[in-house]
Every structure is written in C-alpha cells, then in structure tokens.
Design a protein around this motif. Structure first.
Motif, PDB file in Angstrom:
ATOM      1  N   PRO A  83      40.134 -29.681 -21.247  1.00 60.35           N
ATOM      2  CA  PRO A  83      40.182 -28.726 -20.132  1.00 60.35           C
ATOM      3  C   PRO A  83      41.283 -27.678 -20.263  1.00 60.35           C
ATOM      4  CG  PRO A  83      39.815 -30.936 -19.288  1.00 60.35           C
ATOM      5  CD  PRO A  83      40.081 -31.075 -20.764  1.00 60.35           C
ATOM      6  N   TYR A  86      40.149 -25.109 -22.776  1.00 64.44           N
ATOM      7  CA  TYR A  86      39.107 -24.307 -22.138  1.00 64.44           C
ATOM      8  C   TYR A  86      39.732 -23.252 -21.213  1.00 64.44           C
ATOM      9  CZ  TYR A  86      35.468 -23.459 -18.559  1.00 64.44           C
ATOM     10  OH  TYR A  86      34.599 -22.893 -17.648  1.00 64.44           O
ATOM     11  N   TYR A 129      36.717 -29.412 -15.792  1.00 61.99           N
ATOM     12  CA  TYR A 129      36.455 -28.086 -16.338  1.00 61.99           C
ATOM     13  C   TYR A 129      36.250 -27.074 -15.208  1.00 61.99           C
ATOM     14  CZ  TYR A 129      36.419 -30.323 -20.832  1.00 61.99           C
ATOM     15  OH  TYR A 129      36.827 -31.016 -21.938  1.00 61.99           O
TER      16      TYR A 129
END
Length: 197
Positions: A83, A86, A129
C-alpha cells in the motif's frame, strides 16, 4: 480528459462508455488510457506516452485493483506492490503530470473489495489500498473519487442476499453494468465538487 487506469478503464463497454456519452454533451473529449493488468509501477513507465504527451486539461487516475492482487494467492509469483508503494506511485504520477503543466486531477480509490473467487484469493486486502489512495489524494491536494464508500454503501443495501458474493462484478474484479454505472456516477459527482486543483 485522460482516464488513466487498468482493464476496468480499458473496457470499452464499461464506465468509460458512460462517461464519454455524458461528457460529450459538454464538449469534453474523453481519452481512454486504460491498460489491462496495469499496476502503478508499470503505469509510471507509460505515463509520458499515454498521458503527458496528449497534453490533457485533466487526468483521472483509477488504478489499484492489480496493485492489491499481485503477490497474493494465485498471483503470488509476482512482486507485491505494498500500500505504501502504491500511494507513493500515485503521488509520482501526479507530480510528473504537474511538472508537465497539467493542473486538474482526480484519484479514484479502488472499489472497496474484491468479490467471489477474487475475494477468496486475495482476502480483505483492498481497504488498505483504498486508504492509500485517499492519503495520496489528500497529500497531492487533488480531487478524491470515493469509490470505496460508494461500493460499500451499495453492498450494504443487499446484505447477505448477494448471489455467491457477486453483486457488482462479473468475475470478482471487472464490473457489471450496475458497477460501471456506479463508478461513472461517483466520478461525475466528485468532479462537480468545489475544485481543489
């Protein structure tokens, strides 16, 4: 408007068709920059050719389903995109576009949860996410498209009555017509809000 995403964006019969139909009435050209299987590390490598080179007025970023899935279950042979990575990749996408002179952005969270076999394969990883996308939108001061909230609220309407855990997707990831309509309407509503940049 360039819509930068993965196969959910690339799907010409999905939410992009709805956006194109609605926005052409406002003389807004919508360009589909979706690529099946894309994850944010790979998206960064095509950012210049698929987004910046088009010199758009605005960019919609909708990535994250593949970032969440890789490195888990049947995709365990691929490196994970955690995460934090990302989130940082989303920030780099925005930064590089801003350096190129683009001023309007939105970041859409992933759609809250996988369904069916994809949920069984990856587990309940998606909320991490979704939160990372929210953090990236806050940090970069760009518009948030809260698909996580929209999809969660839709699921709550049905409770345990969803057949085999498939309510808004055809295969656990890719949207039904209802899921596509929910994405498009949530995006359009978010874009009407007071502009943050």
């Amino acid at each position: 408007l360039v819509c930068f995403g993965d196969s959910i964006t690339e799907d010409k019969d999905g939410y992009m068709k709805i956006l194109e139909d609605k926005l052409k009435k406002q003389d807004i050209e919508v360009i589909n920059a979706g690529l099946g299987g894309d994850k944010t590390p790979a998206a960064l490598t095509r950012l210049r050719s698929d987004v910046i080179a088009l010199n758009p007025d605005a960019v919609s970023i909708f990535l994250g389903a593949n970032d969440a899935a890789v490195g888990r279950g049947k995709w365990a042979d691929e490196p994970r995109v955690e995460p934090e990575a990302y989130e940082n990749n989303l920030l780099w996408i925005i930064h590089l576009c801003r350096v190129a002179g683009i001023k309007k952005f939105s970041i859409a969270t992933p759609a809250w949860q996988f369904e069916g076999a994809a949920l069984a394969n990856c587990g309940g990883i998606m909320p991490l996410y979704c939160m990372a996308a929210r953090e990236a939108a806050d940090e970069s001061r760009c518009r948030l498209v809260p698909l996580d909230a929209a999809f969660a609220q839709e699921w709550m309407k049905y409770g345990n009555r969803a057949v085999e855990g498939m309510l808004l997707t055809r295969d656990g990831v890719h949207m039904t017509q209802t899921g596509s309509e929910l994405i498009a309407s949530t995006m359009l509503e978010a874009w009407k809000m007071t502009e943050r940049g």
